[in-house]
Enzyme design. Structure first.
Site, PDB file in Angstrom:
ATOM      1  N   PRO A  69       0.840  -1.211   0.000  1.00 17.42           N
ATOM      2  CA  PRO A  69       0.000   0.000   0.000  1.00 17.42           C
ATOM      3  C   PRO A  69       0.867   1.251   0.000  1.00 17.42           C
ATOM      4  CG  PRO A  69       0.082  -0.957   2.209  1.00 17.42           C
ATOM      5  CD  PRO A  69       0.795  -1.914   1.297  1.00 17.42           C
ATOM      6  N   MET A  70       0.554   2.186  -0.901  1.00 23.62           N
ATOM      7  CA  MET A  70       1.328   3.422  -1.009  1.00 23.62           C
ATOM      8  C   MET A  70       0.373   4.570  -1.287  1.00 23.62           C
ATOM      9  SD  MET A  70       4.478   2.015  -3.367  1.00 23.62           S
ATOM     10  CE  MET A  70       3.453   0.893  -4.329  1.00 23.62           C
TER      11      MET A  70
ATOM     12  N   CYS B 132       2.221   3.346   8.915  1.00 18.67           N
ATOM     13  CA  CYS B 132       2.653   4.607   8.305  1.00 18.67           C
ATOM     14  C   CYS B 132       3.431   5.443   9.321  1.00 18.67           C
ATOM     15  CB  CYS B 132       1.450   5.396   7.807  1.00 18.67           C
ATOM     16  SG  CYS B 132       1.917   6.960   7.017  1.00 18.67           S
TER      17      CYS B 132
ATOM     18  N   HIS C 157       6.552  -5.035   8.672  1.00 21.52           N
ATOM     19  CA  HIS C 157       7.661  -4.265   8.110  1.00 21.52           C
ATOM     20  C   HIS C 157       8.851  -4.403   9.055  1.00 21.52           C
ATOM     21  CE1 HIS C 157      10.077  -1.189   6.330  1.00 21.52           C
ATOM     22  NE2 HIS C 157       9.131  -0.813   5.487  1.00 21.52           N
TER      23      HIS C 157
ATOM     24  N   ASN D  95       7.877  -7.421   4.765  1.00 22.12           N
ATOM     25  CA  ASN D  95       8.086  -6.161   4.064  1.00 22.12           C
ATOM     26  C   ASN D  95       9.434  -5.586   4.483  1.00 22.12           C
ATOM     27  OD1 ASN D  95       6.286  -2.956   3.933  1.00 22.12           O
ATOM     28  ND2 ASN D  95       7.646  -3.882   2.468  1.00 22.12           N
TER      29      ASN D  95
END
Length: 389
Positions: free
Chosen positions: A33-34, A116, A184, A217
């Site tokens: 997702p970006m 995020c 991540h 990730n």
């Protein structure tokens, strides 16, 4: 925490999670997702070249729920856009669930963004800045798990400094009802991928402890990296973000073969395909420009006149970008080289890229703040537009 600690009794969805994952084809190679960069035409391009799963861009739950314009601009899909996880950022369980219900019939899962690390997430109190409030995070996942009738619930997290704390956090989300956990390998403070390597040790520990599928990730710069990561961590799949922006064919099996990089024109070729997809699935020019700089950026460091043309704004058309790419292809073929010779230093180029990224992030934050202000004004005036049924 060991896998024994997460017994079948404490993870009642474990068997169903694996059945769901296998029904999707057990996808290994995911478009991460970006914000503004994992939109539909880019996802479809990546799917052509080896990506087997994808996330939507990060969606602000309240804006998505209350603004038709925001929904139409930031989330589109099609029948072939599967498997797909729609990712939301939120800090209110009820708002998150209401927003998720808007998309649950057209996606495979609703993902909660807990990773995020950017300033916009700090100011909005979401993403990685919820890591220190585990009760709230758990309540968000539980609300989705209990309230959605079709789509499953997944989460994407960042690691803590301590492995045990990372594992305990992931396990708490699993117990709350998550069907999949993406990890991540960098901390909240480690925002720049080029500055510090992701630590796969945390991912391996989470995979060993959890009973639901786990994605990895961080440090996925090539298809070989992806396969090595899965082998070393045991992860069931990998996500790539920035490297995939530079090469949407990162997960293409041809990349394993000699000459599989496609040569010096590959970025131009892929960008032209992306533009064709944009004709079918239109997106704002800022997204097009962002992808263009990623795919052909190295050559633009030599052909700075084309760089300036691409950067001209505010809204050049996609046809102009096609003409620019065609011109660039002619120049590359004429020069006979397989690499650019930058007209500006690498240091200055890196500074320009960093500044462009910063300005893009600031612009996105301003768009979000303006949209929130408009919602507040509309609510105060009794003119708030209801969500689509």
């Amino acid at each position: 925490m060991s896998s024994k600690a997460n017994s079948a009794e404490s993870v009642p969805q474990a068997e169903a999670a694996w059945a769901w994952f296998r029904d999707m084809g057990a996808p290994k190679y995911w478009v991460a997702p970006m914000v503004d960069q994992s939109e539909l035409p880019f996802r479809m391009l990546c799917r052509r070249y080896g990506s087997t799963g994808a996330y939507s861009p990060m969606l602000h739950a309240r804006l998505f729920l209350e603004s038709k314009g925001y929904r139409e601009e930031h989330f589109t899909t099609c029948d072939r856009d599967r498997p797909l996880l729609a990712q939301f950022c939120a800090n209110d369980p009820d708002i998150l669930l209401a927003a998720a219900r808007e998309v649950e019939d057209v996606v495979d899962a609703v993902d909660l963004n807990l990773g995020c690390p950017q300033r916009i997430a700090r100011r909005g109190h979401y993403g990685a800045f919820l890591m220190d409030d585990e009760p709230l995070v758990v309540s968000l996942v539980e609300r989705l798990a209990k309230g959605l009738s079709r789509a499953k619930v997944t989460v994407k997290i960042r690691r803590f400094d301590d492995v045990a704390r990372t594992v305990a956090y992931a396990a708490a989300l699993e117990r709350a009802g998550a069907y999949l956990v993406a990890v991540h390998g960098r901390t909240r403070e480690q925002k720049t991928a080029s500055a510090v390597a992701a630590e796969w040790e945390h991912i391996a520990a989470v995979k060993a402890a959890l009973r639901v599928p786990v994605l990895a990730n961080g440090n996925i710069l090539s298809l070989a990296d992806a396969d090595r990561c899965m082998a070393e961590t045991g992860a069931d799949g990998v996500l790539s973000a920035e490297p995939l922006l530079a090469d949407p064919g990162l997960f293409w099996d041809r990349r394993r073969q000699p000459g599989g990089d496609g040569g010096p024109l590959e970025g131009c070729r892929l960008l032209l395909e992306y533009l064709d997809l944009c004709d079918v699935y239109p997106v704002p020019y800022r997204m097009v420009k962002g992808h263009a700089f990623r795919m052909i950026g190295p050559w633009l460091s030599e052909h700075t006149d084309l760089r300036d043309l691409l950067n001209r704004g505010p809204n050049p058309c996609n046809e102009m970008v096609r003409e620019l790419v065609t011109e660039l292809m002619d120049r590359i073929e004429d020069c006979g080289r397989d690499h650019p010779i930058p007209a500006i230093s690498e240091k200055k180029l890196a500074k320009l890229a960093a500044e462009e990224a910063k300005q893009a992030a600031i612009a996105e934050q301003l768009r979000e703040e303006e949209a929130m202000a408009a919602l507040s004004k509309a609510a105060a005036e009794g003119k708030l537009e209801p969500a689509a049924p």
